[in-house]
Scaffold this motif. Structure first.
Motif, mmCIF file in Angstrom:
data_model
loop_
_atom_site.group_PDB
_atom_site.id
_atom_site.type_symbol
_atom_site.label_atom_id
_atom_site.label_comp_id
_atom_site.label_asym_id
_atom_site.label_seq_id
_atom_site.Cartn_x
_atom_site.Cartn_y
_atom_site.Cartn_z
ATOM 1 N N LYS A 254 -7.388 32.648 -27.127
ATOM 2 C CA LYS A 254 -6.372 33.505 -26.511
ATOM 3 C C LYS A 254 -4.973 33.054 -26.906
ATOM 4 O O LYS A 254 -4.058 33.877 -27.103
ATOM 5 N N GLU A 255 -4.801 31.748 -27.059
ATOM 6 C CA GLU A 255 -3.492 31.210 -27.430
ATOM 7 C C GLU A 255 -3.082 31.690 -28.824
ATOM 8 O O GLU A 255 -1.925 32.072 -29.049
ATOM 9 N N VAL A 256 -4.027 31.692 -29.756
ATOM 10 C CA VAL A 256 -3.735 32.150 -31.114
ATOM 11 C C VAL A 256 -3.441 33.649 -31.111
ATOM 12 O O VAL A 256 -2.500 34.109 -31.774
ATOM 13 N N ILE A 257 -4.215 34.418 -30.356
ATOM 14 C CA ILE A 257 -3.993 35.868 -30.277
ATOM 15 C C ILE A 257 -2.605 36.165 -29.719
ATOM 16 O O ILE A 257 -1.889 37.044 -30.210
ATOM 17 N N GLU A 258 -2.190 35.431 -28.705
ATOM 18 C CA GLU A 258 -0.864 35.650 -28.131
ATOM 19 C C GLU A 258 0.238 35.316 -29.128
ATOM 20 O O GLU A 258 1.265 36.003 -29.183
ATOM 21 N N CYS A 259 0.037 34.271 -29.919
ATOM 22 C CA CYS A 259 1.019 33.926 -30.960
ATOM 23 C C CYS A 259 1.124 35.047 -31.991
ATOM 24 O O CYS A 259 2.231 35.412 -32.421
ATOM 25 N N ILE A 260 -0.019 35.605 -32.380
ATOM 26 C CA ILE A 260 -0.014 36.712 -33.338
ATOM 27 C C ILE A 260 0.669 37.928 -32.729
ATOM 28 O O ILE A 260 1.444 38.621 -33.402
ATOM 29 N N CYS A 261 0.389 38.190 -31.465
ATOM 30 C CA CYS A 261 1.014 39.325 -30.776
ATOM 31 C C CYS A 261 2.527 39.153 -30.686
ATOM 32 O O CYS A 261 3.283 40.110 -30.880
ATOM 33 N N ASN A 262 2.972 37.938 -30.378
ATOM 34 C CA ASN A 262 4.412 37.688 -30.311
ATOM 35 C C ASN A 262 5.071 37.901 -31.667
ATOM 36 O O ASN A 262 6.180 38.429 -31.755
ATOM 37 N N LEU A 263 4.377 37.495 -32.726
ATOM 38 C CA LEU A 263 4.904 37.716 -34.071
ATOM 39 C C LEU A 263 5.027 39.206 -34.372
ATOM 40 O O LEU A 263 6.001 39.651 -34.986
ATOM 41 N N SER A 264 4.041 39.984 -33.918
ATOM 42 C CA SER A 264 4.060 41.432 -34.190
ATOM 43 C C SER A 264 5.229 42.121 -33.487
ATOM 44 O O SER A 264 5.673 43.183 -33.924
#
Length: 573
Positions: A254-264
């Motif tokens: 979930k932490e990695v997904i949130e980082c990707i989402c923040n980048l988007s």
């Protein structure tokens, strides 16, 4: 080379290095057997400690590995000659850290070039597991390695002399050394990611690279300070997402997904890579429902994004990926929050768009007049300090405003975001500013929305995202009308200064070393001030309002929201 005086040997090697750097495709020295010579020098350096520590011989492994890397950078023929000459074993010794981080830097660079070609990759792949593990470790800890062994050593006399000489070429003092050390540490990370990418793009060692701890490190890795084309950690994550095993591993964090989402939802140059990763995960039915609950919240703000760089119809692709489970206005997903988001997307992108196709020009102009009237009412409420009413009015205007009225919608979203900032709701402010930036032309170009999102990210403690938006705001601010020669606003300069420490390449290494030092000194509290001042406590920057009307009244009424005086920016009108 081994029989001549060591000073002459280093002088010759440094000259050969300059030639290799400036003329990497010149066949003269490769044809004369330069790779065999470098292999001999590297073997001598890694196997004879007393020899390499004798005088200037310590410089030899660095130059030798750098020469190999330079000549193999652009030429398959040279790479094949280097491998035939046996460069891989001594380069691996350097990668293992047999000497120091300086030699690891040039070793990972050379190995990355050799791994770029199919014919030489297979020779390196004989050591696949070890190479991948070593490179993952180097990518994750290079900042700590360089900081602990070089930058944190304040007394320049205690720093390793040959490191200082290689970094600065004999010029500059402590500041120059630190700046170049940061560049070199960043290059170690970039070249490590490149080497790992050479394995991942061939579908090799995917499960090994997808170690959960490493994925978390990867998601926070920036691109290069010097290597501006390096796609940072997200570039490797995207390669992993092209494989089924990689998508499964990425979706589990979930932490990695949130980082990707923040980048988007940022103005980072690699924003499109974050979006690509999310689309790949959403289209895979094995990973879709693991990421949908998080990703849909972020992607909702991007559904109207038309063009991003060279990519067109970005929002349309996002919409299709999100509405796979949505048929005829009904969602098959029973999670209330996701169902609400999907219905909102349907209303905005399908239902409302369909109804507006038949709208006449007269009706459109009528809507424009009504929206502007509501906007003025909202602005008046804002300046009277009635922020809740202002939010309601901006929301009313957005519901009424046709999709075609792009400029009006940008203003409504951006102004509502300012209200959310004042009532300490940075999440809503990020959402609204992102929507405004998605429909601006070109994308991410509306200056006030960039500044407000920078403030919102600042309030959330997201220094990297705040810095990127602040830099884009400054760029947009000074390029609006070049004839005016606008100066950079003071409040933006203040923000940059505050963010630089938090986004410094060595920030986490410095914090970790400081914490370890405090732990070893029985809980000394000296680090508490550092943590508060440099690593957290991000708050909205103070700024002078552009509009002075009702200034004193606004100050008094806004104070009830817990904000300091003048902590707002003029609304877009």
């Amino acid at each position: 080379m081994l029989s001549i005086d060591e000073q002459q040997r280093v002088l010759i090697l440094s000259t050969l290095w300059k030639i290799a750097m400036n003329q990497p495709e010149d066949p003269e020295f490769p044809s004369l057997g330069i790779f065999k010579c470098m292999v001999s020098l590297l073997h001598k350096s890694t196997n004879d400690k007393s020899w390499v520590l004798d005088g200037q011989n310590i410089y030899i492994p660095y130059y030798a590995a750098h020469i190999v890397g330079s000549y193999t950078m652009n030429s398959l023929d040279f790479a094949e000659k280097a491998v035939e000459s046996g460069v891989i074993p001594p380069l691996l010794d350097l990668l293992r850290g047999k000497i120091s981080w300086v030699e690891q830097r040039v070793a990972v660079r050379a190995l990355g070039h050799l791994a770029s070609y199919d014919s030489t990759f297979e020779t390196l792949a004989v050591h696949e597991e070890e190479v991948v593990k070593l490179t993952m470790g180097l990518a994750s800890r290079c900042s700590e390695l360089v900081y602990n062994e070089f930058v944190s050593v304040k007394d320049t006399n205690l720093r390793v002399n040959y490191h200082k000489n290689l970094i600065t070429r004999g010029f500059g003092g402590l500041e120059m050394e630190n700046r170049k050390a940061e560049e070199w540490a960043s290059q170690i990370q970039c070249w490590s990611l490149h080497l790992l990418n050479c394995f991942a793009v061939r579908g090799r060692s995917i499960d090994l690279i997808c170690n959960q701890d490493f994925l978390k490190d990867l998601s926070s890795m920036w691109g290069g300070l010097v290597n501006h084309t390096s796609p940072s950690g997200i570039g490797l994550i995207r390669i992993l997402c092209y494989t089924q095993s990689g998508r499964r591993k990425v979706s589990e964090s979930k932490e990695v997904i949130e980082c990707i989402c923040n980048l988007s939802r940022s103005s980072d140059a690699w924003q499109y890579m974050g979006i690509d990763c999310l689309l790949l995960l959403l289209h895979d039915m094995d990973t879709r429902y693991k990421v949908l609950e998080v990703a849909s919240f972020y992607l909702l703000d991007l559904i109207e994004l038309r063009k991003l760089g060279e990519r067109s119809k970005v929002g349309q692709k996002i919409t299709k990926a999100l509405l796979i489970d949505f048929k005829n206005g009904k969602s098959r997903i029973k999670i209330p929050e996701i169902d609400r988001i999907l219905k909102q997307i349907w209303v905005t992108k399908v239902d409302k768009k369909r109804r507006e196709r038949s709208m006449s020009d007269e009706k459109l102009e009528e809507k424009r007049v009504m929206v502007n009237l509501i906007k003025q009412q909202a602005n008046n409420s804002f300046w009277l300090g009635d922020i809740e009413t202002a939010v309601e009015k901006y929301t009313e205007g957005l519901k009424l405003c046709p999709l075609k009225l792009r400029k009006e919608r940008i203003v409504l979203y951006s102004n509502r975001a300012q209200c959310y900032l004042l009532v300490n709701d940075p999440d809503s402010a990020v959402s609204d500013t992102t929507r405004a930036l998605s429909i601006s032309k070109p994308a991410n170009s509306h200056a006030k929305s960039l500044w407000r999102r920078s403030q919102a990210y600042y309030m959330k403690g997201m220094a990297k995202e705040s810095l990127m938006d602040c830099l884009m705001f400054i760029n947009a601010f000074v390029t609006v009308d070049k004839r005016k020669q606008e100066k950079i606003p003071y409040y933006a300069v203040q923000m940059i200064r505050k963010l630089m420490d938090s986004t410094w390449f060595f920030a986490s290494a410095k914090s970790k070393l400081s914490n370890e030092s405090n732990s070893s000194s029985n809980g000394n509290s000296s680090n508490e001030e550092f943590t508060k001042d440099e690593m957290s406590g991000l708050y909205t920057i103070l700024e002078e309002p552009m509009i002075r009307k009702h200034k004193e009244a606004v100050k008094r009424k806004l104070n009830k929201y817990g904000k300091q005086k003048d902590s707002f920016m003029a609304l877009s009108i």
